[in-house]
Design a protein around this motif. Structure first.
Motif, PDB file in Angstrom:
ATOM      1  N   LYS A  39       0.825  -1.212   0.000  1.00 40.42           N
ATOM      2  CA  LYS A  39       0.000   0.000   0.000  1.00 40.42           C
ATOM      3  C   LYS A  39       0.853   1.254   0.000  1.00 40.42           C
ATOM      4  N   LYS A  43      -1.793   8.659  -0.578  1.00 39.78           N
ATOM      5  CA  LYS A  43      -3.164   8.196  -0.405  1.00 39.78           C
ATOM      6  C   LYS A  43      -4.118   9.094  -1.187  1.00 39.78           C
ATOM      7  N   VAL A  44      -4.908   8.488  -2.061  1.00 41.17           N
ATOM      8  CA  VAL A  44      -5.903   9.231  -2.832  1.00 41.17           C
ATOM      9  C   VAL A  44      -7.222   8.476  -2.791  1.00 41.17           C
ATOM     10  N   SER A  45      -8.320   9.178  -3.013  1.00 35.74           N
ATOM     11  CA  SER A  45      -9.623   8.512  -3.053  1.00 35.74           C
ATOM     12  C   SER A  45      -9.927   8.146  -4.494  1.00 35.74           C
ATOM     13  N   LYS A  46     -10.510   6.963  -4.705  1.00 36.73           N
ATOM     14  CA  LYS A  46     -10.796   6.504  -6.049  1.00 36.73           C
ATOM     15  C   LYS A  46     -12.009   7.230  -6.614  1.00 36.73           C
ATOM     16  N   LEU A  47     -11.969   7.488  -7.914  1.00 38.47           N
ATOM     17  CA  LEU A  47     -13.095   8.103  -8.591  1.00 38.47           C
ATOM     18  C   LEU A  47     -14.108   7.030  -8.972  1.00 38.47           C
ATOM     19  N   LYS A  48     -15.390   7.403  -9.038  1.00 41.19           N
ATOM     20  CA  LYS A  48     -16.410   6.455  -9.468  1.00 41.19           C
ATOM     21  C   LYS A  48     -16.225   6.193 -10.953  1.00 41.19           C
ATOM     22  N   LYS A  49     -16.402   4.933 -11.365  1.00 39.22           N
ATOM     23  CA  LYS A  49     -16.273   4.605 -12.773  1.00 39.22           C
ATOM     24  C   LYS A  49     -17.512   5.083 -13.517  1.00 39.22           C
TER      25      LYS A  49
END
Length: 115
Positions: A39, A43-49
């Motif tokens: 890991k 750290k980033v937040s994933k975007l919605k596909k």
């Protein structure tokens, strides 16, 4: 005689010592990015596909299945499909697979068509 003053020793050159002296982020911020391991990284937040038509085009729905059955009933089978059916009737499964593979291009498509 003058009183003795205590002399503070500097910490040895260790990783902890070096981190304390670095400038930049305030002390209140915790370091969460790991440098190594599974890991690692920032750290980033994933975007919605986003939903694309290509992902669900040709899906076998109730309406779609009904239409395909009617088209098959009206149009019948193509010549190569008729030959494959004849090969399957006389238990030549492997020959039918080879024939379909030649006509359709890939092994996977031929296996699906043979079913």
């Amino acid at each position: 005689m003058p009183p003795k003053t205590e002399v503070k020793k500097k910490p040895a050159s260790t990783a902890a010592g070096r981190l304390k002296r670095t400038k930049g982020a305030p002390k209140s911020m915790k370091r969460v990015e790991t440098v190594v391991g599974l890991k690692k990284g920032h750290k980033v937040s994933k975007l919605k596909k986003k939903s694309y038509v290509k992902n669900h085009k040709g899906k076998n729905t109730k309406k779609n299945r009904f239409i395909r059955d009617i088209v098959r009933e009206v149009c019948g089978y193509s010549p190569y499909e008729k030959r494959a059916i004849e090969l399957l009737k006389i238990s030549k499964d492997k020959r039918a697979l080879k024939f379909l593979k030649q006509k359709l291009g890939t092994h996977f498509r031929a296996k699906r068509k043979r079913e």
